[in-house]
Scaffold this motif. Structure first.
Motif, PDB file in Angstrom:
ATOM      1  N   VAL A 178       0.823  -0.948  -0.044  1.00 43.20           N
ATOM      2  CA  VAL A 178       0.105   0.078   0.030  1.00 43.20           C
ATOM      3  C   VAL A 178       0.935   1.183  -0.003  1.00 43.20           C
ATOM      4  CG1 VAL A 178      -1.572   1.362   1.331  1.00 43.20           C
ATOM      5  CG2 VAL A 178      -1.888  -1.118   0.905  1.00 43.20           C
ATOM      6  N   ALA A 179       1.912   1.486   0.803  1.00 40.27           N
ATOM      7  CA  ALA A 179       2.813   2.268   0.767  1.00 40.27           C
ATOM      8  C   ALA A 179       3.506   2.341  -0.449  1.00 40.27           C
ATOM      9  CB  ALA A 179       3.854   2.188   1.828  1.00 40.27           C
ATOM     10  N   LEU A 180       3.806   1.401  -1.082  1.00 38.84           N
ATOM     11  CA  LEU A 180       4.675   1.687  -2.303  1.00 38.84           C
ATOM     12  C   LEU A 180       3.453   2.261  -3.403  1.00 38.84           C
ATOM     13  CD1 LEU A 180       6.564  -1.810  -2.972  1.00 38.84           C
ATOM     14  CD2 LEU A 180       7.491   0.516  -2.301  1.00 38.84           C
ATOM     15  N   VAL A 181       2.376   1.940  -3.370  1.00 42.44           N
ATOM     16  CA  VAL A 181       1.583   2.161  -4.539  1.00 42.44           C
ATOM     17  C   VAL A 181       1.307   3.594  -4.073  1.00 42.44           C
ATOM     18  CG1 VAL A 181      -0.936   2.264  -5.241  1.00 42.44           C
ATOM     19  CG2 VAL A 181       0.505   0.170  -5.033  1.00 42.44           C
ATOM     20  N   ALA A 182       1.060   4.034  -3.036  1.00 50.10           N
ATOM     21  CA  ALA A 182       0.844   5.450  -2.599  1.00 50.10           C
ATOM     22  C   ALA A 182       1.945   6.516  -2.908  1.00 50.10           C
ATOM     23  CB  ALA A 182       0.538   5.814  -0.883  1.00 50.10           C
ATOM     24  N   ALA A 183       3.134   5.779  -2.766  1.00 46.70           N
ATOM     25  CA  ALA A 183       4.274   6.852  -3.151  1.00 46.70           C
ATOM     26  C   ALA A 183       4.379   6.662  -4.823  1.00 46.70           C
ATOM     27  CB  ALA A 183       5.447   6.036  -2.699  1.00 46.70           C
ATOM     28  N   ALA A 184       4.269   5.653  -5.421  1.00 44.56           N
ATOM     29  CA  ALA A 184       4.216   5.875  -6.951  1.00 44.56           C
ATOM     30  C   ALA A 184       3.248   6.683  -7.435  1.00 44.56           C
ATOM     31  CB  ALA A 184       3.742   4.533  -7.489  1.00 44.56           C
ATOM     32  N   SER A 185       1.931   6.845  -6.784  1.00 43.67           N
ATOM     33  CA  SER A 185       0.810   7.806  -7.160  1.00 43.67           C
ATOM     34  C   SER A 185       1.254   9.102  -6.876  1.00 43.67           C
ATOM     35  CB  SER A 185      -0.472   7.366  -6.430  1.00 43.67           C
ATOM     36  OG  SER A 185      -1.562   8.281  -6.607  1.00 43.67           O
ATOM     37  N   GLU A 186       2.141   9.465  -5.710  1.00 45.82           N
ATOM     38  CA  GLU A 186       2.398  10.815  -5.477  1.00 45.82           C
ATOM     39  C   GLU A 186       3.319  11.271  -6.188  1.00 45.82           C
ATOM     40  OE1 GLU A 186       4.731  12.932  -1.611  1.00 45.82           O
ATOM     41  OE2 GLU A 186       3.257  11.319  -1.049  1.00 45.82           O
ATOM     42  N   LYS A 187       4.334  10.519  -6.667  1.00 49.23           N
ATOM     43  CA  LYS A 187       5.269  10.647  -7.713  1.00 49.23           C
ATOM     44  C   LYS A 187       4.821  10.951  -9.116  1.00 49.23           C
ATOM     45  CE  LYS A 187       9.723  11.213  -8.352  1.00 49.23           C
ATOM     46  NZ  LYS A 187      10.386  12.136  -7.794  1.00 49.23           N
TER      47      LYS A 187
END
Length: 92
Positions: free
Chosen positions: A33-42
């Motif tokens: 979930v943290a990886l997907v959130a970081a990718a979305s933010e980037k």
């Protein structure tokens, strides 16, 4: 919250397990979930930067001095930037 099944090859699952432990996540799910959130933010940051570039007006070519400053700021030596050979503009 939605749930999706994910199958990972063994080497990626080992990586996820190791990352969960090292980063202090409680589960692989929390880590992903943290990886997907970081990718979305980037992705949002990239889109904002692209829109700012478009809004800044027409592009102008960089001078050799500007290229040298860019290479120096990224620690690039010689005629290579980001793994791509740069044309030698010094010959007249």
């Amino acid at each position: 919250m939605s749930t999706i099944p994910v199958e990972l090859p063994d080497h990626l699952m080992s990586y996820v397990d190791q990352s969960v432990q090292q980063a202090g996540y409680t589960s692989a799910s929390e880590y992903i979930v943290a990886l997907v959130a970081a990718a979305s933010e980037k992705q949002g940051e990239i889109e904002q930067s692209l829109m700012a570039g478009i809004a800044s007006g027409p592009a102008e070519p960089w001078t050799d001095d500007e290229w040298q400053a860019i290479k120096k700021s990224h620690g690039v030596q010689g005629h290579e930037l980001n793994g791509h050979a740069e044309a030698d503009h010094s010959a007249a």
